[in-house]
Write a protein that holds these residues in place. Structure first.
Motif, PDB file in Angstrom:
ATOM      1  N   TYR A   1     101.759  60.872  97.404  1.00 33.12           N
ATOM      2  CA  TYR A   1     102.303  59.688  96.326  1.00 33.12           C
ATOM      3  C   TYR A   1     100.963  58.417  95.877  1.00 33.12           C
TER       4      TYR A   1
ATOM      5  N   ASP B   1     102.759  53.672  94.371  1.00 25.61           N
ATOM      6  CA  ASP B   1     103.727  53.859  94.897  1.00 25.61           C
ATOM      7  C   ASP B   1     104.592  54.523  94.915  1.00 25.61           C
ATOM      8  N   GLN B   2     104.029  56.225  94.135  1.00 25.76           N
ATOM      9  CA  GLN B   2     105.014  56.609  93.207  1.00 25.76           C
ATOM     10  C   GLN B   2     104.632  57.767  93.374  1.00 25.76           C
ATOM     11  N   VAL B   3     105.954  59.085  93.962  1.00 24.09           N
ATOM     12  CA  VAL B   3     105.785  60.131  94.488  1.00 24.09           C
ATOM     13  C   VAL B   3     105.327  61.545  93.627  1.00 24.09           C
ATOM     14  N   VAL B   4     104.333  61.974  93.583  1.00 25.50           N
ATOM     15  CA  VAL B   4     103.481  62.981  92.553  1.00 25.50           C
ATOM     16  C   VAL B   4     104.025  64.541  92.622  1.00 25.50           C
TER      17      VAL B   4
ATOM     18  N   SER C   1     107.017  46.999  99.857  1.00 24.26           N
ATOM     19  CA  SER C   1     107.825  48.788  99.996  1.00 24.26           C
ATOM     20  C   SER C   1     106.714  49.652 100.125  1.00 24.26           C
TER      21      SER C   1
ATOM     22  N   ILE D   1     104.143  53.185 102.295  1.00 27.11           N
ATOM     23  CA  ILE D   1     104.205  53.975 102.522  1.00 27.11           C
ATOM     24  C   ILE D   1     104.336  53.941 104.304  1.00 27.11           C
TER      25      ILE D   1
ATOM     26  N   THR E   1      98.576  58.949  98.298  1.00 30.17           N
ATOM     27  CA  THR E   1      98.753  58.953 100.086  1.00 30.17           C
ATOM     28  C   THR E   1      99.400  60.703 100.493  1.00 30.17           C
TER      29      THR E   1
ATOM     30  N   THR F   1     104.968  65.071 101.842  1.00 32.05           N
ATOM     31  CA  THR F   1     105.074  64.045  99.998  1.00 32.05           C
ATOM     32  C   THR F   1     103.814  63.190 100.031  1.00 32.05           C
TER      33      THR F   1
END
Length: 141
Positions: free
Chosen positions: A73, A76-79, A42, A44, A65, A71
């Motif tokens: 990140y 690798d986590q959406v924030v 995974s 982005i 990112t 969006t």
């Protein structure tokens, strides 16, 4: 191995293992893993801008990112942008000595980029490196 039965006939024991089903199962598992491996990686997808001067990244740093759909990140986590200062401050380091890499898609509006930069500065981090790609070298330049 041969043995004699009670009726006097000599019989042989079946000592061979049929490995055809085992090979079939192993090949099916191999195909499944070959198809699933690219999905498990995974990452982005971000088309970062191209510049003439690019510094090579040598250390593992925190990466922030901004994807094309704006969006954000952290790793690798959406924030959420509003939660970003608290999430960056919980990293455990002194914010003045913390370095963060900011990757943004080249199609991200400047307003979204500026709001993420503001959130990073609210966390006390002032050492921000913007990730870019080198320009393709052509014969005319």
């Amino acid at each position: 191995m041969a043995f004699t039965a009670s009726n006097g006939r000599t019989q042989t024991a079946l000592a061979e293992i049929n490995i055809t089903p085992l090979v079939d199962v192993v090949l099916v598992l191999l195909v499944i893993f070959m198809l699933a491996a690219p999905v498990l990686q995974s990452g982005i997808e971000v088309a970062v801008p191209k510049t003439r001067t690019v510094k090579e990244i040598t250390e593992q740093r925190m990466v922030l990112t901004i994807a094309r759909d704006q969006t954000v990140y952290l790793g690798d986590q959406v924030v959420n942008v509003h939660e970003l200062p608290a999430r960056l401050h919980q990293a455990g380091k002194d914010p003045a000595h913390q370095v963060i890499y900011l990757r943004a898609d080249e199609r991200v509006p400047f307003g979204a980029f500026a709001s993420v930069m503001d959130a990073v500065k609210q966390a006390g981090i002032t050492n921000i490196s913007i990730v870019t790609q080198p320009l393709e070298k052509t014969g005319g330049i």
